[in-house]
Scaffold this motif. Structure first.
Motif, mmCIF file in Angstrom:
data_model
loop_
_atom_site.group_PDB
_atom_site.id
_atom_site.type_symbol
_atom_site.label_atom_id
_atom_site.label_comp_id
_atom_site.label_asym_id
_atom_site.label_seq_id
_atom_site.Cartn_x
_atom_site.Cartn_y
_atom_site.Cartn_z
ATOM 1 N N PRO A 43 0.823 -1.137 -0.053
ATOM 2 C CA PRO A 43 -0.042 -0.106 -0.279
ATOM 3 C C PRO A 43 1.219 1.321 -0.012
ATOM 4 C CG PRO A 43 0.523 -1.224 2.503
ATOM 5 C CD PRO A 43 0.601 -1.625 1.046
ATOM 6 N N ILE A 44 0.611 2.857 -0.144
ATOM 7 C CA ILE A 44 0.998 3.783 0.358
ATOM 8 C C ILE A 44 -0.158 5.014 0.867
ATOM 9 C CG2 ILE A 44 1.559 3.800 -2.483
ATOM 10 C CD1 ILE A 44 -0.478 5.767 -3.083
ATOM 11 N N ASN A 45 0.577 6.022 1.081
ATOM 12 C CA ASN A 45 -0.211 6.719 1.750
ATOM 13 C C ASN A 45 -0.198 8.247 0.930
ATOM 14 O OD1 ASN A 45 -0.560 8.623 4.214
ATOM 15 N ND2 ASN A 45 1.077 9.425 3.560
ATOM 16 N N PHE A 46 -1.743 8.203 1.363
ATOM 17 C CA PHE A 46 -2.420 9.259 0.200
ATOM 18 C C PHE A 46 -2.310 10.699 1.138
ATOM 19 C CE2 PHE A 46 -4.564 5.096 -0.726
ATOM 20 C CZ PHE A 46 -4.481 5.400 -2.135
ATOM 21 N N GLU A 47 -1.362 11.359 0.264
ATOM 22 C CA GLU A 47 -1.790 12.639 0.415
ATOM 23 C C GLU A 47 -2.530 14.079 -0.186
ATOM 24 O OE1 GLU A 47 -0.216 14.505 3.424
ATOM 25 O OE2 GLU A 47 1.263 13.082 4.497
ATOM 26 N N VAL A 266 -0.579 9.895 -8.520
ATOM 27 C CA VAL A 266 -1.739 9.196 -7.652
ATOM 28 C C VAL A 266 -2.994 11.035 -8.073
ATOM 29 C CG1 VAL A 266 -3.380 9.332 -5.952
ATOM 30 C CG2 VAL A 266 -0.183 8.679 -5.647
ATOM 31 N N ARG A 267 -4.012 10.425 -8.545
ATOM 32 C CA ARG A 267 -5.258 10.319 -9.003
ATOM 33 C C ARG A 267 -6.526 11.308 -7.675
ATOM 34 N NH1 ARG A 267 -1.762 9.056 -13.547
ATOM 35 N NH2 ARG A 267 -2.118 10.585 -15.234
ATOM 36 N N HIS A 268 -6.782 12.050 -8.138
ATOM 37 C CA HIS A 268 -7.751 12.577 -6.960
ATOM 38 C C HIS A 268 -9.464 12.662 -7.902
ATOM 39 C CE1 HIS A 268 -10.089 14.465 -3.192
ATOM 40 N NE2 HIS A 268 -10.616 13.542 -4.359
ATOM 41 N N ASP A 269 -10.548 11.719 -7.606
ATOM 42 C CA ASP A 269 -11.448 11.988 -8.325
ATOM 43 C C ASP A 269 -13.224 12.219 -7.860
ATOM 44 O OD1 ASP A 269 -13.857 12.123 -10.313
ATOM 45 O OD2 ASP A 269 -13.321 10.452 -11.288
#
Length: 280
Positions: A43-47, A266-269
């Motif tokens: 997994p990754i961390n979302f910023e 990382v994309r944010h929709d």
């Protein structure tokens, strides 16, 4: 389409390339192969401040409002729900939302910790949720042995689980979870509704390219993670923590640590950037 046995065997093979677990002697630091050498790991961390705002078309969840039979199993690493391929023309699947293909739902599983505040695999701003649910989908036009080694062959929906006093998400599974603490035990759950595993607000999601979070950590996985959580109760966490491994020891925790982003976008929709998500 492959039958249930093929689906279950496929994911069992991924998880059984060698003896592994979550204890110091067999945990994530000891995992080999792509788990150690891969550059697109999960997994990754979302910023949010570093994400790229993106507008996708509608993400469509087909047959998620249909109920059917699933088999809930303790495989020694997690609680896994399978059997969706037996639903025939009503097998749940997803498409749209920036995905290039149609993907059939083949299984879901859970990650948790012995600590209420460190149970999710992905994090947001460095913080964990109490648990995390993964809904695994396989590309409908590919054989399973091809999909596992093909970029975009598998897509996973990640759902955070926050601690709450009530949980409609796992209510229908709670009794079955209570019966499968021993490795290898399986319980059939009737009238299971996949839509209960999704948050109410799905007008926003994170999207990135990653990997499976268990050996062999296959890369090329398309991840869609909803920032809004569903809920899990203390009793349900307690039942998960009762799960035992193949060796008979308490599983306790089955969370892989956060992996380096290595330059990935990382994309944010969000609702601001996208049209409505639709169920059918």
């Amino acid at each position: 389409m492959a039958n249930f046995t093929a689906y279950f065997t496929f994911f069992a093979l991924i998880a059984s390339a060698y003896a592994w677990g979550y204890l110091p002697n067999d945990g994530p630091p000891t995992w080999t192969g792509e788990c150690k050498t891969g550059k697109l790991q999960s997994p990754i961390n979302f910023e949010r401040r570093t994400m790229e705002p993106t507008r996708y078309d509608k993400l469509i969840f087909m047959h998620y409002l249909n109920a059917g039979i699933v088999n809930l199993t303790n495989n020694g690493h997690t609680v896994i729900g399978t059997g969706f391929d037996t639903w025939g023309p009503y097998q749940p699947y997803i498409f749209g939302g920036g995905l290039k293909y149609k993907y059939n739902l083949v299984q879901f599983h859970l990650h948790w910790s012995s600590n209420d505040s460190t149970g999710s695999e992905h994090t947001v701003g460095g913080l964990h949720y109490s648990a995390e649910l993964h809904l695994v989908h396989v590309r409908a036009d590919l054989p399973l042995d091809v999909a596992q080694t093909t970029p975009d062959g598998i897509t996973v929906i990640g759902v955070f689980m926050a601690l709450g006093v009530q949980s409609s998400a796992l209510t229908g599974l709670e009794g079955a979870i209570d019966k499968i603490s021993t490795f290898g035990t399986k319980v059939q759950v009737n009238h299971f509704l996949p839509q209960t595993l999704l948050p109410v607000n799905i007008d926003s999601f994170y999207r990135y390219e990653g990997s499976l979070t268990t050996p062999g950590c296959n890369e090329g996985i398309v991840w869609t993670v909803f920032p809004d959580p569903i809920f899990i109760t203390l009793r349900q966490l307690f039942l998960l923590r009762k799960m035992r491994t193949r060796a008979g020891t308490l599983l306790g925790t089955n969370v892989r640590p956060i992996q380096p982003l290595n330059g990935r976008v990382v994309r944010h929709d969000s609702l601001f950037f996208r049209s409505i998500v639709t169920f059918y």
